[in-house]
Design an enzyme around this catalytic site. Structure first.
Site, PDB file in Angstrom:
ATOM      1  N   ASP A   1       8.803   0.720  -4.526  1.00 12.17           N
ATOM      2  CA  ASP A   1       8.218   0.412  -3.216  1.00 12.17           C
ATOM      3  C   ASP A   1       6.779   0.901  -3.046  1.00 12.17           C
ATOM      4  O   ASP A   1       6.300   1.016  -1.928  1.00 12.17           O
ATOM      5  CB  ASP A   1       9.092   1.009  -2.118  1.00 12.17           C
ATOM      6  CG  ASP A   1       9.045   2.528  -2.105  1.00 12.17           C
ATOM      7  OD1 ASP A   1       8.749   3.099  -3.169  1.00 12.17           O
ATOM      8  OD2 ASP A   1       9.284   3.134  -1.057  1.00 12.17           O
ATOM      9  N   GLU A   2       6.101   1.203  -4.126  1.00  9.39           N
ATOM     10  CA  GLU A   2       4.730   1.698  -4.035  1.00  9.39           C
ATOM     11  C   GLU A   2       3.862   1.050  -5.097  1.00  9.39           C
ATOM     12  O   GLU A   2       4.325   0.813  -6.209  1.00  9.39           O
ATOM     13  CB  GLU A   2       4.699   3.209  -4.307  1.00  9.39           C
ATOM     14  CG  GLU A   2       4.943   4.068  -3.103  1.00  9.39           C
ATOM     15  CD  GLU A   2       4.814   5.531  -3.463  1.00  9.39           C
ATOM     16  OE1 GLU A   2       3.803   5.912  -4.053  1.00  9.39           O
ATOM     17  OE2 GLU A   2       5.765   6.279  -3.161  1.00  9.39           O
TER      18      GLU A   2
ATOM     19  N   ASP B   1       2.453   1.290   0.381  1.00 11.58           N
ATOM     20  CA  ASP B   1       3.736   1.986   0.419  1.00 11.58           C
ATOM     21  C   ASP B   1       4.631   1.296   1.450  1.00 11.58           C
ATOM     22  O   ASP B   1       4.266   1.183   2.607  1.00 11.58           O
ATOM     23  CB  ASP B   1       3.462   3.448   0.837  1.00 11.58           C
ATOM     24  CG  ASP B   1       4.625   4.359   0.524  1.00 11.58           C
ATOM     25  OD1 ASP B   1       5.720   3.835   0.247  1.00 11.58           O
ATOM     26  OD2 ASP B   1       4.435   5.588   0.567  1.00 11.58           O
TER      27      ASP B   1
END
Length: 607
Positions: A208-209, A118
């Site tokens: 973003d993960e 993350d």
DNA sequence: GCCACTTCG
DNA sequence: CAACCGAAGTGGC
């Protein structure tokens, strides 16, 4: 406000009750990211007071208040139902719950190292790269609503999802930047390039993960999972200058929770050990689990379940109170089970394509139609980009009161063009206008579901285009690798793919010839000649109504659906499906006494 | 199938 | 003054 039906009793609110509800409402207003990192040092009491004062009296606030009241009523019902159940003999439910738990336990897989990565305050971090001076001030990205904020801003109680005018009340010096999505996408791609070296089949959960299975990497390099993750995080920071946090565990569910544990720029591991996992879950607030939101958290709290460890003593009640799916989900939370299979998102089948737009209140019918036109045009672009047609069209409106309504229809043929979308959406809109005199809207949306692919070639059973050249590089490696995974079925699949492609080409031609106007198909239908056209109920394309050809075609479509279904089914272990679920019951006017009237109902105590 | 609602990022 | 958007899933009827 008060509806004429039997709701009056339930919804009646005294000043005392409003006073009691103030705390839950304030909690609600805090927004969904309360559990996110960076809030520990904040005086939540003060923050919620400021938000409450800033919101009071607005239409949004009134709507939230209404929702909160409904939830409070629902929770009172749960409490009563629980009390009632406690006076009953639940030996059967208890045995059933225990059987399920031991069945689940037997599926436990501790052989994999799954990680969740993350990025820390991603959008803000990328902006800080371009403008380092922003590192020393509270800053957020987003206009009307914040999408991300840096850790300095979080000290003030600011967080993602918050309205910017509220954020400015909490932190007047907050610097607001417009978002630059291309910039973030480019940076995300750099990060993914590195992650792909650790697991080429990694799964992007969002920009973003990501989830990775690093078991193979650990074996090949003779490294431990923590060592590997440390190395990967350093590599990402060095080459992209973005810091990431990671969770390491035996499955995706725990890895996700773990990645939040040492944020920012940290990592946390829960060992692949049953005792360690059970201990970790026992003290974990249920709210930290993916799939438990504000509502379910409160519902669970009302029967004394705050931590995952609290689930076990309540196991005999859960199915009757919340439904079968919720019980299964909670059982997995208690045991700390989750999926270990990580696969590229490209392998997921899309279920819907839609678009919606928010605007200042509009009551004028022509203006609303103009908005509908616009939305239809936007959706046409999305449909052509994703190469789908929809057999079902959903209209969504948000009234000026923030109440949301949806209406759907199944057009006679699959639709994707703005003209058609508008044509079939308009009757739903006018019907709503009739139902709600003086209707004023603040949002209008259209969504296609029941999708039919219009891709011409290279469709395999996973809906992945393996042939088209424009597929981006990462997707390509995934696709080929995925194809290899099914190696044994290769010959069969190739043949089937060819068959589908031929069929698609034929169909494409037919539907071209058929033309797209209503008049043509209507006259043909009424003629009922050899030339009459019918639509296949499965793929929704026009067909010549020669019985044999038509029936063969329908059989083909049916078999194709079955194959797809099987291919999907074999991809996941039923016991470990972890789809976030929702158990939803509308608080209706039906009195709670009806449950005694119908003993067949699975869920005795609700409606 | 239709709709409301929850959840996620 | 003022609170997003897109997608997925569940469950009641």
């Amino acid at each position: 406000m008060e509806s004429p039906g039997g709701l009056a009793d339930d919804k009646q609110s005294t000043p005392v009750q409003d006073e009691e509800n103030r705390d839950t409402l304030k909690y609600q207003l805090l927004g969904p990211s309360l559990t996110k990192a960076g809030q520990d040092a904040v005086d939540q009491q003060k923050v919620s007071e400021i938000i409450y004062e800033a919101s009071k009296g607005s239409k949004f606030f009134n709507h939230e208040q209404e929702r909160d009241r409904n939830l409070t009523v629902k929770i009172e019902r749960i409490r009563k139902a629980k009390a009632r159940l406690e006076s009953l003999d639940l030996a059967h439910d208890l045995r059933r719950a225990d059987e399920y738990l031991s069945e689940l336990e037997s599926t436990r897989d501790l052989s994999q190292y799954v990680i969740h990565v993350d990025c820390d305050a991603f959008f803000a971090a990328v902006e800080e790269l371009d403008r380092p001076e922003l590192r020393t001030v509270p800053m957020a990205v987003g206009k009307g609503v914040l999408t991300t904020c840096n850790y300095l801003a979080r000290k003030f109680g600011v967080r993602s999802g918050m309205a910017s005018f509220v954020a400015l009340k909490l932190c007047p010096q907050l610097v607001l930047l417009p978002q630059n999505y291309e910039k973030y996408t480019a940076k995300a791609k750099e990060i993914r390039t590195i992650m792909a070296q650790y697991d080429p089949l990694f799964e992007s959960a969002s920009i973003d993960e990501a989830y990775l299975n690093i078991t193979a990497y650990c074996d090949e390099n003779d490294m431990g999972p923590e060592e590997v993750v440390q190395q990967m995080r350093e590599e990402i920071l060095e080459t992209t200058k973005v810091s990431v946090s990671a969770g390491i565990a035996a499955n995706a569910k725990i890895a996700k929770i773990a990645s939040n544990q040492n944020k920012p720029n940290g990592q946390f591991r829960v060992a692949n050990d049953r005792t360690a996992i059970m201990e970790f879950m026992r003290e974990l607030p249920v709210r930290k689990v993916n799939g438990v939101g504000r509502v379910f958290e409160r519902e669970l709290g009302s029967i004394g379940v705050e931590k995952c460890g609290d689930i076990y003593p309540q196991r005999a009640f859960l199915t009757k109170l919340f439904g079968e799916k919720a019980f299964q989900f909670l059982a997995q939370c208690y045991l700390g089970l989750g999926r270990t299979k990580i696969e590229p998102v490209e392998t997921y089948e899309r279920k819907s394509v839609g678009t919606e737009t928010t605007f200042h209140e509009i009551g004028d019918k022509d203006e609303i139609r103009a908005k509908l036109q616009w939305v239809a045009q936007e959706l046409e672009q999305d449909m052509s980009r994703t190469q789908f047609k929809g057999r079902t069209l959903v209209l969504k409106v948000k009234l000026h009161t923030f109440e949301v309504l949806t209406r759907q229809t199944s057009p006679p043929r699959a639709v994707s063009l703005a003209k058609d979308l508008y044509t079939f959406a308009l009757p739903m809109l006018t019907k709503l206008e009739k139902e709600i005199p003086g209707m004023k809207l603040r949002l209008l949306g259209l969504r296609c579901t029941n999708l039919v692919s219009t891709k011409k070639a290279g469709i395999n059973f996973f809906g992945v285009s393996a042939v088209q050249p424009e597929v981006v590089s990462t997707a390509k490696t995934h696709t080929t690798a995925a194809d290899h995974e099914i190696g044994a079925e290769e010959a069969f699949e190739a043949a089937a793919r060819q068959e589908i492609q031929d069929e698609m080409n034929d169909l494409e031609q037919l539907s071209q010839e058929a033309g797209n106007t209503n008049e043509v198909s209507e006259t043909n239908e009424s003629n009922d000649t050899q030339q009459a056209q019918w639509e296949c109920p499965i793929c929704c394309r026009a067909q010549i109504a020669d019985d044999r050809i038509f029936n063969d075609h329908v059989d083909f479509c049916l078999s194709r659906q079955t194959i797809r279904q099987v291919a999907q089914d074999t991809r996941e272990t039923p016991a470990q499906t972890t789809a976030p679920f929702n158990r939803k019951r509308k608080p209706t006017s039906q009195s709670s006494s009806t449950f005694e009237a119908d003993p067949r109902q699975k869920r005795l105590f609700f409606q």
